[in-house]
Design a protein around this motif. Structure first.
Motif, PDB file in Angstrom:
ATOM      1  N   VAL A   1      -4.660   7.567  -9.242  1.00  0.00           N
ATOM      2  CA  VAL A   1      -5.139   6.831  -8.062  1.00  0.00           C
ATOM      3  C   VAL A   1      -4.269   7.066  -6.825  1.00  0.00           C
ATOM      4  N   CYS A   2      -3.069   7.599  -7.015  1.00  0.00           N
ATOM      5  CA  CYS A   2      -2.185   7.955  -5.883  1.00  0.00           C
ATOM      6  C   CYS A   2      -1.773   9.417  -6.095  1.00  0.00           C
ATOM      7  N   PRO A   3      -2.688  10.365  -5.930  1.00  0.00           N
ATOM      8  CA  PRO A   3      -2.450  11.715  -6.447  1.00  0.00           C
ATOM      9  C   PRO A   3      -1.293  12.463  -5.800  1.00  0.00           C
ATOM     10  N   ASP A   4      -0.961  12.183  -4.537  1.00  0.00           N
ATOM     11  CA  ASP A   4       0.110  12.997  -3.947  1.00  0.00           C
ATOM     12  C   ASP A   4       1.402  12.209  -3.713  1.00  0.00           C
ATOM     13  N   THR A   5       1.562  11.110  -4.407  1.00  0.00           N
ATOM     14  CA  THR A   5       2.792  10.329  -4.261  1.00  0.00           C
ATOM     15  C   THR A   5       3.894  10.923  -5.146  1.00  0.00           C
TER      16      THR A   5
ATOM     17  N   ARG B   1       8.020   0.924   6.856  1.00  0.00           N
ATOM     18  CA  ARG B   1       7.161   2.084   7.156  1.00  0.00           C
ATOM     19  C   ARG B   1       7.034   2.236   8.676  1.00  0.00           C
ATOM     20  N   ASP B   2       6.870   1.108   9.398  1.00  0.00           N
ATOM     21  CA  ASP B   2       6.784   1.173  10.864  1.00  0.00           C
ATOM     22  C   ASP B   2       8.073   1.693  11.488  1.00  0.00           C
ATOM     23  N   MET B   3       9.202   1.433  10.821  1.00  0.00           N
ATOM     24  CA  MET B   3      10.485   1.934  11.347  1.00  0.00           C
ATOM     25  C   MET B   3      10.641   3.434  11.095  1.00  0.00           C
ATOM     26  N   GLY B   4       9.734   4.010  10.302  1.00  0.00           N
ATOM     27  CA  GLY B   4       9.803   5.447  10.050  1.00  0.00           C
ATOM     28  C   GLY B   4      10.353   5.829   8.686  1.00  0.00           C
ATOM     29  N   TYR B   5      10.583   4.835   7.839  1.00  0.00           N
ATOM     30  CA  TYR B   5      11.014   5.159   6.471  1.00  0.00           C
ATOM     31  C   TYR B   5       9.817   5.632   5.640  1.00  0.00           C
ATOM     32  N   GLU B   6      10.078   6.525   4.680  1.00  0.00           N
ATOM     33  CA  GLU B   6       9.164   6.676   3.552  1.00  0.00           C
ATOM     34  C   GLU B   6       9.436   5.474   2.660  1.00  0.00           C
ATOM     35  N   ILE B   7       8.396   4.869   2.111  1.00  0.00           N
ATOM     36  CA  ILE B   7       8.610   3.645   1.344  1.00  0.00           C
ATOM     37  C   ILE B   7       8.226   3.821  -0.121  1.00  0.00           C
ATOM     38  N   GLY B   8       9.090   3.263  -0.967  1.00  0.00           N
ATOM     39  CA  GLY B   8       8.868   3.358  -2.409  1.00  0.00           C
ATOM     40  C   GLY B   8       8.879   1.981  -3.030  1.00  0.00           C
ATOM     41  N   THR B   9       8.080   1.827  -4.079  1.00  0.00           N
ATOM     42  CA  THR B   9       8.023   0.542  -4.742  1.00  0.00           C
ATOM     43  C   THR B   9       7.825   0.751  -6.239  1.00  0.00           C
TER      44      THR B   9
ATOM     45  N   LEU C   1      13.709   2.229  -1.285  1.00  0.00           N
ATOM     46  CA  LEU C   1      13.050   1.802  -2.529  1.00  0.00           C
ATOM     47  C   LEU C   1      13.186   0.301  -2.692  1.00  0.00           C
ATOM     48  N   LEU C   2      12.062  -0.361  -2.872  1.00  0.00           N
ATOM     49  CA  LEU C   2      12.065  -1.810  -3.048  1.00  0.00           C
ATOM     50  C   LEU C   2      10.846  -2.150  -3.910  1.00  0.00           C
ATOM     51  N   ARG C   3      11.065  -2.352  -5.186  1.00  0.00           N
ATOM     52  CA  ARG C   3       9.923  -2.643  -6.054  1.00  0.00           C
ATOM     53  C   ARG C   3       9.399  -4.044  -5.771  1.00  0.00           C
ATOM     54  N   PHE C   4       8.076  -4.212  -5.725  1.00  0.00           N
ATOM     55  CA  PHE C   4       7.564  -5.573  -5.522  1.00  0.00           C
ATOM     56  C   PHE C   4       7.512  -6.328  -6.845  1.00  0.00           C
ATOM     57  N   GLU C   5       7.733  -5.644  -7.952  1.00  0.00           N
ATOM     58  CA  GLU C   5       7.931  -6.197  -9.309  1.00  0.00           C
ATOM     59  C   GLU C   5       6.669  -6.790  -9.948  1.00  0.00           C
ATOM     60  N   THR C   6       5.834  -7.467  -9.213  1.00  0.00           N
ATOM     61  CA  THR C   6       4.546  -7.945  -9.741  1.00  0.00           C
ATOM     62  C   THR C   6       3.697  -8.454  -8.582  1.00  0.00           C
ATOM     63  N   THR C   7       2.378  -8.311  -8.705  1.00  0.00           N
ATOM     64  CA  THR C   7       1.473  -8.855  -7.683  1.00  0.00           C
ATOM     65  C   THR C   7       1.128 -10.314  -7.963  1.00  0.00           C
TER      66      THR C   7
ATOM     67  N   TRP D   1      -3.357  -0.966  -8.439  1.00  0.00           N
ATOM     68  CA  TRP D   1      -4.283  -0.899  -7.307  1.00  0.00           C
ATOM     69  C   TRP D   1      -3.552  -1.163  -5.993  1.00  0.00           C
ATOM     70  N   THR D   2      -2.512  -2.001  -6.039  1.00  0.00           N
ATOM     71  CA  THR D   2      -1.716  -2.282  -4.831  1.00  0.00           C
ATOM     72  C   THR D   2      -0.936  -1.033  -4.388  1.00  0.00           C
ATOM     73  N   PHE D   3      -0.426  -0.249  -5.365  1.00  0.00           N
ATOM     74  CA  PHE D   3       0.251   1.015  -4.980  1.00  0.00           C
ATOM     75  C   PHE D   3      -0.690   1.843  -4.120  1.00  0.00           C
ATOM     76  N   ARG D   4      -1.965   1.844  -4.545  1.00  0.00           N
ATOM     77  CA  ARG D   4      -2.964   2.668  -3.868  1.00  0.00           C
ATOM     78  C   ARG D   4      -3.326   2.058  -2.503  1.00  0.00           C
ATOM     79  N   ASP D   5      -3.576   0.767  -2.486  1.00  0.00           N
ATOM     80  CA  ASP D   5      -3.948   0.107  -1.233  1.00  0.00           C
ATOM     81  C   ASP D   5      -2.888   0.292  -0.159  1.00  0.00           C
ATOM     82  N   TYR D   6      -1.630   0.234  -0.559  1.00  0.00           N
ATOM     83  CA  TYR D   6      -0.543   0.345   0.409  1.00  0.00           C
ATOM     84  C   TYR D   6      -0.101   1.794   0.624  1.00  0.00           C
TER      85      TYR D   6
END
Ligand code: SAH
Length: 357
Positions: A267-271, A184-192, A151-157, A211-216
């Protein structure tokens, strides 16, 4: 005309964030709850939170345990203390243990790897880490040791706002989205995630955040109200300087937090979306339940021993600071029952569910 709730665009999200009509919002709450049920089900996953250290090298302007946060007794839990909390979580039936802390170089790569291995071996639980910005070597070592998520929140775009509230540590440039993608490339599930209502956060910024949650395609998204901490720069002069004009500034209230959560579910229905502790601090009676009924499907009960919990005040009034882990776990399980939901079994990994029909 209000934008339709299905197939929202970024501007549709913006329009709904600004919505104030109660009847219209009723439709938003119902749709978020339906989508939650259809896509992630009625199970509420419980993740036991262990706040392993309050040492921190950062100077985040919002945070009560920042390096510069006044006189504060610092602690770092031992291997055995952390393991005892994890065992307690397993005994409560929690499928995930979350290790969170300040950004603490004293919490070394090998130490965390050893703790992760021991928790895995003893409990079989999924393990989430939330230890701030760390170098790739540590992140890889922890993944190899068995860590599942980060878990690593980006806090603001808003990049300029981010630099003001989350200053770089000398010699490095903070790039949380970059770290998330590498993990994510290392195989973690990623949270923000983001806080709602930090000074300088406008409705437009918040629409971009969602929208960034969705894009990523984030696997977990934590959204809680910003709670100003006494003696933090953001609660004082810096906050006054950064605040947007009243018509643009997002308020740090429950209604706005719930709108952001509900729209994120659409916008991120299965997260996986937690009903955050900060929301329950803002509204101790109903905050947690309101979140669960407006899109959330996760709760993170605190397993930190009370003597340390009081020293991990990232924001004031963190709920149940004096409640034992047993009492809190019982209360959360009773709440889930009372909503007619079930407590999740197993790790509660994100499942990419296709839309029905
Ligand atoms: N050191 C780790 C964990 C931080 S605590 C990290 O930086 O990632 C987790 C989250 O709590 C932060 O990302 C932030 O979004 C939130 N938080 C911090 N201070 C807060 C405050 N005053 N009000 C509400 N949430 C806050």
């Amino acid at each position: 005309m209000r934008p339709a709730l299905d197939g929202l665009s970024r501007d549709g999200v913006l329009a709904w964030l600004r919505e104030r009509d109660e009847e219209a919002l009723g439709a938003l709450w119902r749709r978020a709850d339906q989508v939650r049920r259809a896509r992630v089900g009625d199970a509420v996953h419980l993740r036991g939170l262990v706040e392993v250290t309050n040492y921190c090298v950062r100077h985040c302007a919002y945070c009560g345990i920042a390096a510069c946060a006044g006189p504060l007794r610092r602690y770092r839990m031992t291997h055995d203390e952390i393991l005892a909390c994890a065992r307690q979580g397993r005994d409560f039936g929690f499928g995930t243990i979350v290790l969170q802390g300040g950004e603490d170089p004293g919490l070394t790569g090998p130490f965390v790897a050893g703790v992760v291995r021991a928790i895995k071996a003893e409990t079989g639980a999924a393990i989430t880490l939330s230890l701030g910005e760390r170098d790739d070597a540590d992140l890889r070592e922890w993944r190899r040791a068995g860590a599942d998520r980060y878990l690593l929140r980006f806090e603001t775009t808003d990049a300029a706002l981010y630099r003001r509230i989350h200053p770089d540590v000398a010699g490095t440039v903070s790039d949380r989205l970059g770290q998330l993608l590498r993990m994510r490339d290392m195989g973690y599930e990623i949270g923000t995630g983001v806080m709602i209502g930090i000074p300088g956060q406008t409705w437009d910024t918040l629409a971009d955040d969602i929208w960034t949650f969705r894009d990523y395609d984030m696997d977990m998204i934590g959204i809680g109200p910003y709670l100003p901490g006494p003696r933090t720069p953001l609660a004082g002069a810096l906050g006054a300087e950064l605040a947007a004009p009243p018509a643009d500034q997002v308020p740090n209230d429950e209604l706005t937090t719930l709108k952001a959560m509900a729209l994120t579910r659409l916008v991120c229905p299965d997260t996986n979306i937690p009903s955050t502790t900060a929301l329950s601090v803002l509204d101790p009676a109903a905050g947690r339940a309101n979140g669960l009924c407006r899109g959330a499907n996760v709760v993170m009960p605190n397993l930190t021993p009370p003597e340390y919990r009081v020293l991990y005040e990232i924001y004031p009034g963190k709920a149940a600071v004096h409640e034992t882990a047993d009492a809190l776990a019982e209360r959360v399980i009773a709440l889930v029952d009372s909503l007619g939901r079930t407590t999740g079994s197993g790790p509660g990994t994100r499942l990419r569910t296709p839309p029905r029909n």
